[in-house]
Design an enzyme around this catalytic site. Structure first.
Site, PDB file in Angstrom:
ATOM      1  N   LYS A 301       0.857  -1.180   0.000  1.00 36.82           N
ATOM      2  CA  LYS A 301       0.000   0.000   0.000  1.00 36.82           C
ATOM      3  C   LYS A 301       0.897   1.235   0.000  1.00 36.82           C
ATOM      4  O   LYS A 301       1.790   1.330   0.838  1.00 36.82           O
ATOM      5  CB  LYS A 301      -0.849  -0.039   1.274  1.00 36.82           C
ATOM      6  CG  LYS A 301      -2.278   0.323   1.071  1.00 36.82           C
ATOM      7  CD  LYS A 301      -3.146  -0.053   2.237  1.00 36.82           C
ATOM      8  CE  LYS A 301      -4.528   0.518   2.030  1.00 36.82           C
ATOM      9  NZ  LYS A 301      -5.525  -0.021   2.925  1.00 36.82           N
ATOM     10  N   GLU A 388     -19.849  -5.731  10.135  1.00 33.01           N
ATOM     11  CA  GLU A 388     -20.847  -4.969  10.891  1.00 33.01           C
ATOM     12  C   GLU A 388     -21.909  -5.853  11.523  1.00 33.01           C
ATOM     13  O   GLU A 388     -22.348  -5.606  12.654  1.00 33.01           O
ATOM     14  CB  GLU A 388     -21.504  -3.913   9.983  1.00 33.01           C
ATOM     15  CG  GLU A 388     -20.605  -2.724   9.632  1.00 33.01           C
ATOM     16  CD  GLU A 388     -19.563  -3.015   8.564  1.00 33.01           C
ATOM     17  OE1 GLU A 388     -19.620  -4.103   7.944  1.00 33.01           O
ATOM     18  OE2 GLU A 388     -18.675  -2.177   8.335  1.00 33.01           O
ATOM     19  N   ARG A 416     -25.933  -2.577   6.721  1.00 30.11           N
ATOM     20  CA  ARG A 416     -25.675  -3.998   6.498  1.00 30.11           C
ATOM     21  C   ARG A 416     -26.146  -4.852   7.676  1.00 30.11           C
ATOM     22  O   ARG A 416     -26.423  -6.026   7.515  1.00 30.11           O
ATOM     23  CB  ARG A 416     -24.176  -4.181   6.274  1.00 30.11           C
ATOM     24  CG  ARG A 416     -23.843  -5.574   5.963  1.00 30.11           C
ATOM     25  CD  ARG A 416     -22.511  -5.695   5.332  1.00 30.11           C
ATOM     26  NE  ARG A 416     -22.510  -5.282   3.957  1.00 30.11           N
ATOM     27  CZ  ARG A 416     -21.429  -5.295   3.194  1.00 30.11           C
ATOM     28  NH1 ARG A 416     -20.292  -5.692   3.694  1.00 30.11           N
ATOM     29  NH2 ARG A 416     -21.478  -4.921   1.943  1.00 30.11           N
TER      30      ARG A 416
HETATM   31  C1  TPP Z   1     -19.116  -2.585   4.900  1.00 33.46           C
HETATM   32  C2  TPP Z   1     -17.948  -1.653   4.979  1.00 33.46           C
HETATM   33  N1  TPP Z   1     -17.365  -1.386   6.169  1.00 33.46           N
HETATM   34  C3  TPP Z   1     -16.314  -0.547   6.239  1.00 33.46           C
HETATM   35  C4  TPP Z   1     -15.819   0.034   5.125  1.00 33.46           C
HETATM   36  C5  TPP Z   1     -14.679   1.046   5.216  1.00 33.46           C
HETATM   37  N2  TPP Z   1     -13.507   0.579   4.458  1.00 33.46           N
HETATM   38  C6  TPP Z   1     -13.213   1.048   3.237  1.00 33.46           C
HETATM   39  S1  TPP Z   1     -11.855   0.365   2.593  1.00 33.46           S
HETATM   40  C7  TPP Z   1     -11.590  -0.530   3.980  1.00 33.46           C
HETATM   41  C8  TPP Z   1     -10.398  -1.406   4.078  1.00 33.46           C
HETATM   42  C9  TPP Z   1     -10.280  -2.306   2.915  1.00 33.46           C
HETATM   43  O1  TPP Z   1      -9.108  -3.057   3.051  1.00 33.46           O
HETATM   44  P1  TPP Z   1      -8.739  -4.090   1.937  1.00 33.46           P
HETATM   45  O2  TPP Z   1      -9.950  -4.811   1.479  1.00 33.46           O
HETATM   46  O3  TPP Z   1      -7.629  -4.921   2.456  1.00 33.46           O
HETATM   47  O4  TPP Z   1      -8.261  -3.176   0.743  1.00 33.46           O
HETATM   48  P2  TPP Z   1      -6.993  -2.201   0.684  1.00 33.46           P
HETATM   49  O5  TPP Z   1      -7.494  -0.817   0.971  1.00 33.46           O
HETATM   50  O6  TPP Z   1      -6.009  -2.647   1.712  1.00 33.46           O
HETATM   51  O7  TPP Z   1      -6.502  -2.335  -0.694  1.00 33.46           O
HETATM   52  C10 TPP Z   1     -12.589  -0.293   4.933  1.00 33.46           C
HETATM   53  C11 TPP Z   1     -12.637  -0.898   6.269  1.00 33.46           C
HETATM   54  C12 TPP Z   1     -16.456  -0.248   3.912  1.00 33.46           C
HETATM   55  N3  TPP Z   1     -16.075   0.313   2.759  1.00 33.46           N
HETATM   56  N4  TPP Z   1     -17.502  -1.099   3.865  1.00 33.46           N
END
Ligand code: TPP
Length: 662
Positions: A301, A388, A416
């Site tokens: 990242k 969630e 959700r």
């Molecule tokens: C249901 C839900 N909960 C929380 C989030 C907030 N959120 C956005 S991106 C993320 C992390 C995603 O991590 P990953 O899937 O590993 O992708 P990366 O950003 O590391 O590429 C979170 C918690 C969301 N988008 N959807």
């Protein structure tokens, strides 16, 4: 010298570049991301991590025929740059500009929209099933992060995958980070895979093999042959742990049940996601597989930007920053604290005084500021991952044991967990507290992130108490009050800076269902306007009041505090006394606070006209800021005044009540 980025506006042109040119293109894309996002901010870190992966995807596959389904889709900026949107790239997340997420209405290359985590595998599987039914041959690729993989729906899809289709490509983009560091057993499991000696050897063997793959027909034949070979190799590893593996965890080794293989997916990896030729060859190989396949890709990242590499959490998504240093603008001195920081600090104070209180976040420790509690009292803090539903059920379980769990979940993400709210928290009448952050607009993110539905979805459920504070002091009072309740309690507050009022040392217990009369009628002969302003709309009401007075109106301002239960007495009283009632809410009008007032008026036969100010029955787009959207949709002082005036003209004078207000 012109850049390759300028020459490439469609995926077909990506395919024409040589490997060296593609590598140059990757550099240029990184520069464009770093410079292009510096003015308005955005999801810099995740996009820097998928530059090579996205180039490789467009090199190997053909969108829009082939389908890319991105999980969350905050990492689609590179995809946008390569699919006819380069010219508008710097408008991303601003008024009238590109969305920060994949959007079907924005491009034919975005086959599926998203921004909530965990949807990609299911949606991609649905696309595969539809393809298989009609007998066409599109490739379908789901790109999912290591944190999104931990989400419940992802596992529901994995469970259903192998017996639904034979052709499915999942790319597990593993950078070890959610927004914060990824947590939980799946995260540890992936980490074991990465460091497992046998898998590393296997990955190296595979790597050597695909690097030698010739192009064309021969490649396909070889790939099919190799597929079988590698399946065997993987099965060997999974079923016959070596003595050293036995030692590793004492139960037969790390990898004795490779989760994807057990679920019927072929597993390939882990491979270096920044090694462009390797990623291309692996994808070419995946295209030939006639069994669902998951490719485990390791990425960094923030790759290519030192500040982002050093601080992946901050650079996951951020506002404007300095291109040279990565520094962000410091908060203005004397600026009010953000709502979420008030929440985080109040959590610490409440936990210090009451042992029954704990805080729960679903992978949003910084967004919700629950990390303040984590730092101060780590044993009272739970990060359950992007989960969630689980967060709510986990809280419900705790509540049955006498605890007062406080779930800090954005309004939009709590959607959700709706069934868990109804079936578990409300039906069993459990004292779980929901602090719904980002209730109102998340302007730059747009419709996927606006928290505009929570009043409607909570108001209709028995046993629930729902409130909205007019300022940060009242937020703390509401949190304190909620911890004394024996029912599910919901508190909604918006994103961004609070009102800047002082917070009392000792919070106050509020009377449930009691509104606050901020300003009564003066009974000065002016036509009476009652402004019922929920939560942060108090600010708007306070600005509108003097202007209405200047128009000859006698204005009362009511802070409802509670959406449920409504203060029926005060609402009816001011409703009858007024010539015009105005309800103000940072929420959709349908089923919202104004609807609750109208229901009460109908029940009590109050016939005063009601002007409802709030968001219309449509999805509200993204914009640079809240003001742009409020102006467009009429959540403004000017609109309040003109709507009130219009009602005054149409309302006959004899409707006017002569009730004297104390
Ligand atoms: C249901 C839900 N909960 C929380 C989030 C907030 N959120 C956005 S991106 C993320 C992390 C995603 O991590 P990953 O899937 O590993 O992708 P990366 O950003 O590391 O590429 C979170 C918690 C969301 N988008 N959807």
């Amino acid at each position: 010298m012109s850049r390759y980025l300028e020459m490439v506006s469609a995926p077909s042109q990506v395919k024409k570049l040589t490997l060296e040119q593609l590598q140059q293109l990757a550099e240029e894309i990184r520069l464009e991301l770093i410079e292009g996002l510096s003015r308005n901010g955005g999801h810099l870190g995740p996009n820097l991590g998928v530059v090579e992966l996205t180039i490789a995807l467009h090199y190997v596959f053909n969108t829009p025929k082939d389908k890319f389904v991105w999980d969350v889709s905050h990492q689609v900026y590179v995809h946008k740059l390569l699919t006819d949107r380069r010219d508008r790239f710097r408008t991303i997340r601003s008024t009238g500009g590109l969305s920060g997420f994949a959007m079907r209405s924005e491009s034919e290359h975005d086959c599926y929209g998203a921004a909530h985590a965990g949807t990609a595998l299911s949606a991609a599987l649905g696309i595969c099933a539809a393809r298989d039914r009609r007998g066409s041959d599109e490739n379908v690729v789901a790109i999912i992060g290591d944190a999104a993989l931990t989400n419940g729906i992802s596992f529901e899809a994995l469970n259903n995958l192998a017996h639904t289709t034979k052709r499915f490509i999942a790319i597990l983009n593993d950078n070890e980070w959610s927004i914060a560091k990824n947590v939980g057993a799946i995260s540890s499991y992936l980490n074991k895979l990465i460091t497992h000696p046998s898998y590393n050897k296997l990955a190296r063997d595979f790597e050597k093999f695909v690097r030698r793959l010739p192009k064309g027909e021969l490649a396909l034949k070889l790939a099919r042959k190799a597929e079988e070979g590698f399946k065997g190799a993987i099965t060997d590893v999974s079923l016959q742990p070596s003595p050293s593996m036995m030692e590793a965890d004492g139960r037969g080794g790390y990898g004795n049940s490779l989760i994807f293989e057990e679920m019927g997916l072929r597993y390939l990896g882990p491979i270096d996601g920044h090694d462009l030729p390797l990623v291309i060859s692996t994808l070419e190989f995946a295209k030939t597989c006639d069994q669902p396949i998951v490719i485990h890709v390791l990425t960094k990242k923030g790759k290519g930007f030192e500040a982002a590499l050093k601080n992946p959490e901050k650079f996951h998504g951020l506002g404007p920053y300095d291109v040279a240093t990565g520094a962000t603008l410091p908060a203005k001195t004397g600026a009010p604290p953000n709502w979420q920081d008030v929440f985080g600090n109040a959590m610490v104070k409440l936990c210090q005084k009451d042992n029954s209180i704990v805080g729960i976040t679903a992978a949003m420790p910084s967004g919700t500021s629950l990390k303040i509690l984590e730092k101060a009292m780590p044993d009272r803090y739970y990060d359950v991952g992007i989960a969630e539903e689980h967060a709510v059920l986990f809280a419900c379980g705790m509540a049955t044991m006498g605890l007062h769990p406080i779930c800090a979940i954005y309004s939009t993400f709590l959607q959700r967990a709706y069934d868990c709210i109804v079936h578990d928290a409300a039906l069993q009448d459990l004292p779980v507290i929901f602090c719904m952050d980002r209730a109102g607009l998340s302007p730059q993110d747009g419709p996927t992130h606006h928290g505009l539905f929570d009043i409607s979805y909570v108001r209709s459920v028995p046993n629930c108490i729902a409130m909205a504070p007019k300022d940060e002091d009242e937020l703390v009072d509401m949190m304190f009050t909620a911890t004394h309740e024996q029912h599910p309690t919901f508190i909604r507050y918006p994103r961004g800076p609070a009102e800047g009022v002082p917070i009392k040392d000792q919070p106050r217990l509020l009377e449930i269902g009691k509104a606050e009369i901020v300003q009564s009628f003066a009974n000065d002969g002016g036509r009476k306007v009652a402004l019922f302003a929920l939560g942060n709309m108090m600010n708007l009401a306070r600005k509108a009041a003097p202007k209405l007075a200047a128009e000859g109106c006698d204005v009362a301002i009511i802070n409802p505090r509670f959406v449920k239960p409504l203060d029926a007495g005060a609402t009816e009283f001011f409703g009858r006394a007024a010539d015009v009632v105005v309800t103000l809410e940072d929420h959709v009008l349908m089923g919202g606070y104004g609807s609750a007032v109208l229901e009460l008026f109908n029940e009590k036969r109050v016939t005063t006209p009601v002007v409802q100010i709030g968001w219309p029955d449509q999805f509200i787009e993204h914009a640079s800021n809240v003001e742009d959207l409020r102006r467009k949709y009429g959540l403004t002082v000017e609109n309040i005044i003109s709507r009130v005036k219009a009602e005054m003209v149409s309302a006959p004078m004899e409707r006017r009540s002569d009730l004297a207000i104390a």
